[in-house]
Design a protein around this motif. Structure first.
Motif, short mmCIF file in Angstrom:
data_model
loop_
_atom_site.label_atom_id
_atom_site.label_comp_id
_atom_site.label_asym_id
_atom_site.label_seq_id
_atom_site.Cartn_x
_atom_site.Cartn_y
_atom_site.Cartn_z
N ALA A 37 1.09 -1.33 -0.41
CA ALA A 37 0.06 0.05 0.29
C ALA A 37 0.73 0.76 -0.14
CB ALA A 37 -1.14 0.08 1.09
N MET A 41 3.88 2.26 -4.14
CA MET A 41 3.38 3.27 -4.79
C MET A 41 4.42 4.39 -4.55
SD MET A 41 0.09 2.84 -5.79
CE MET A 41 -0.51 4.42 -6.04
N GLU A 449 -15.59 5.14 -12.68
CA GLU A 449 -14.74 6.07 -12.23
C GLU A 449 -15.28 5.89 -10.99
OE1 GLU A 449 -13.61 9.90 -13.93
OE2 GLU A 449 -13.04 8.94 -15.20
N ILE A 452 -14.83 2.28 -9.37
CA ILE A 452 -13.23 2.16 -9.15
C ILE A 452 -12.58 3.15 -7.46
CG2 ILE A 452 -10.72 2.60 -9.93
CD1 ILE A 452 -11.54 2.21 -12.56
N ASN A 453 -13.71 4.20 -7.49
CA ASN A 453 -12.88 5.47 -5.98
C ASN A 453 -13.48 4.39 -4.85
OD1 ASN A 453 -12.12 7.18 -7.62
ND2 ASN A 453 -14.24 7.68 -8.39
N LEU A 455 -14.13 1.04 -4.41
CA LEU A 455 -13.38 -0.52 -4.37
C LEU A 455 -11.90 0.38 -3.68
CD1 LEU A 455 -13.45 -2.32 -7.47
CD2 LEU A 455 -14.40 -3.06 -5.47
N GLU A 456 -11.39 1.40 -3.55
CA GLU A 456 -10.19 1.98 -3.80
C GLU A 456 -10.47 2.49 -1.72
OE1 GLU A 456 -8.95 5.17 -5.84
OE2 GLU A 456 -7.87 4.09 -7.55
N ASN A 457 -11.55 3.07 -1.21
CA ASN A 457 -12.07 3.19 -0.36
C ASN A 457 -12.27 1.80 0.56
OD1 ASN A 457 -12.23 5.94 -0.86
ND2 ASN A 457 -14.24 5.77 -1.91
N LEU A 459 -10.56 -0.96 0.50
CA LEU A 459 -9.15 -1.15 0.27
C LEU A 459 -8.97 -0.48 1.60
CD1 LEU A 459 -7.83 -1.76 -3.19
CD2 LEU A 459 -9.00 -3.81 -1.38
N ASP A 460 -8.42 0.90 1.66
CA ASP A 460 -8.58 1.92 2.35
C ASP A 460 -9.12 1.57 3.96
OD1 ASP A 460 -6.76 3.17 1.16
OD2 ASP A 460 -8.65 4.66 0.20
#
Length: 473
Positions: A37, A41, A449, A452-453, A455-457, A459-460
């Protein structure tokens, strides 16, 4: 008690081992998550920035190198053009002096100068093509320019070198008299003199490299994006489309001058005569004025027949001139037709004016129909003479025919306008459908989009939960 103590210690060690294993697994998981993570990056961003900088630097170097190669190609082409024209001028001077039997010290120097200029020209041909291959490799992102060498490329280079290498070789004769040329080696002199005019293709190449379409970076970029190569053919056609009268006039004048001189040289030197003739040249074709007249008549495909070539060389020049005249006439007609054609705004104004004139003429014919009908009815009712009644009926019939013709013209004009409107409506509908498809595609991209946002949240959140549940070190 000892057995129980040993069993308790064994169980405790196994529990501590399991706890250690679970803790180590959670710690390793957290470490892996943190490594995935955070560390990659940042390293990836640094690597990406470094790669972008290297890419921009490479692109900058390629652009600078391409610009330098382009300027070098242009300078080499200009030098080749000047050397080729210089050799042609020397060849014409040498031929004229030998035809007129002028014996001076200059005639001994001219042909060696032609040979030296030809050698330099052939060397510049190979150098130009090497630069052009490097430029082609840069434009097409080819690492090594030697990859672009193919059999066709080698054949083109050798053919161009052969065309530029043709020139009259020096020899020991003091003069080029009619008696000297009238022998078995006359055809060698012809094939080493007249083909030198083929070097004028370098003028077209020089004009191409000096064109704004090649020098401007914007035009080259637009050509690359639309997959349109900026070649000599494209530049010449664009020049003919932009300046049709001036460019085509220059081409025809140069062609007529070259054909006239070549025809005059063939007839005056009696190269390859058709029959056994006297050594004296044919006065009707060896003079420059007669050669001009014969060239113009042949170029325009008129052919009066009052002056005819007496040598096979002259017939060959006349044949080439005739073919080029037919081609020039066809191109001239096409250019003239394109120039007299009206654009859309002018055509709309003309159609509107014609529509008003037809409506006015139809009203006038309608008034005359009423007038002649009433007059014929009145004369026939009151019993007037037959001649006056017949004249009225004839005029009435003529007015009716004219009105029908005007009405048919109005219908044809309306049908033409409707067809144009139909075409415009079809184009508008197609554009509207394309806009709708583009809007749907944009909405779909926005939806992707958002997912995808999301999914990113998620994962966080998972990473934060794992970091909180992990034992503190």
């Amino acid at each position: 008690f000892t057995a129980a103590t040993n069993q308790y210690d064994t169980v405790r060690r196994s529990q501590s081992r399991e706890e250690l294993t679970n803790g180590q697994m959670e710690k390793n998981l957290l470490t892996a998550i943190d490594f995935v993570a955070s560390l990659p990056m940042s390293q990836q961003n640094n690597i990406k920035k470094h790669d972008d900088q290297e890419t921009f630097a490479a692109m900058k170097d390629q652009l600078i190198q391409r610009k330098k190669l382009h300027y070098r190609c242009r300078h080499v082409t200009d030098s080749m053009c000047l050397i080729a024209v210089f050799g042609l001028v020397l060849m014409i001077i040498d031929t004229e002096m030998r035809l007129n039997e002028i014996e001076t010290i200059i005639i001994v120097i001219i042909r060696p100068l032609i040979g030296v200029s030809t050698a330099i020209l052939v060397g510049l041909v190979f150098y130009y093509h090497s630069l052009n291959m490097r430029l082609y490799a840069i434009n097409n992102h080819i690492a090594d320019w030697r990859v672009t060498i193919t059999i066709s490329t080698i054949a083109i280079i050798l053919f161009e070198a052969l065309v530029c290498a043709i020139h009259p070789f020096p020899y020991k004769n003091k003069g080029l008299s009619i008696f000297t040329l009238f022998n078995k080696s006359a055809w060698i002199q012809m094939f080493l003199t007249l083909p030198m005019f083929a070097r004028l293709y370098l003028v077209a190449r020089s004009v191409t490299l000096h064109s704004p379409l090649v020098n401007a970076a914007s035009s080259r970029t637009i050509g690359y994006l639309n997959r349109v190569p900026i070649t000599i053919s494209f530049i010449l056609r664009a020049l003919l489309q932009t300046y049709p009268a001036g460019s085509w006039t220059c081409v025809m004048v140069i062609t007529l001058l070259i054909a006239t001189w070549a025809l005059r040289a063939c007839e005056a030197a009696m190269w390859l005569p058709k029959i056994s003739v006297s050594p004296q040249p044919n006065d009707s074709t060896s003079t420059f004025s007669s050669a001009v007249w014969l060239t113009i008549v042949t170029f325009t495909t008129v052919g009066y027949g009052d002056v005819t070539p007496r040598t096979y060389c002259g017939q060959g020049v006349s044949t080439i001139t005739a073919f080029f005249g037919v081609f020039a006439s066809a191109v001239l007609i096409a250019v003239f037709t394109n120039k007299i054609a009206l654009n859309r705004s002018e055509q709309s104004v003309l159609d509107f004016v014609n529509q008003i004139n037809r409506a006015r003429a139809y009203r006038e014919k309608t008034v005359r129909i009423i007038q002649y009908s009433f007059r014929a009815w009145f004369l026939k009712r009151n019993g007037h003479r037959y001649r006056a009644t017949f004249n009225s009926l004839y005029r009435l019939h003529s007015a009716l025919e004219d009105s029908r013709e005007i009405k048919q013209e109005q219908r044809n004009a309306v049908n033409g306008t409707e067809s144009l409107l139909t075409m415009l409506n079809d184009v508008h509908d197609e554009q509207r459908n394309n806009d709708k498809s583009l809007t749907k595609l944009k909405n779909h991209i926005v939806h992707l989009e958002e997912k995808i946002n999301g999914l990113e949240n998620k994962l966080d959140v998972i990473v934060n939960m794992l970091s909180k549940n992990s034992p503190s070190t």
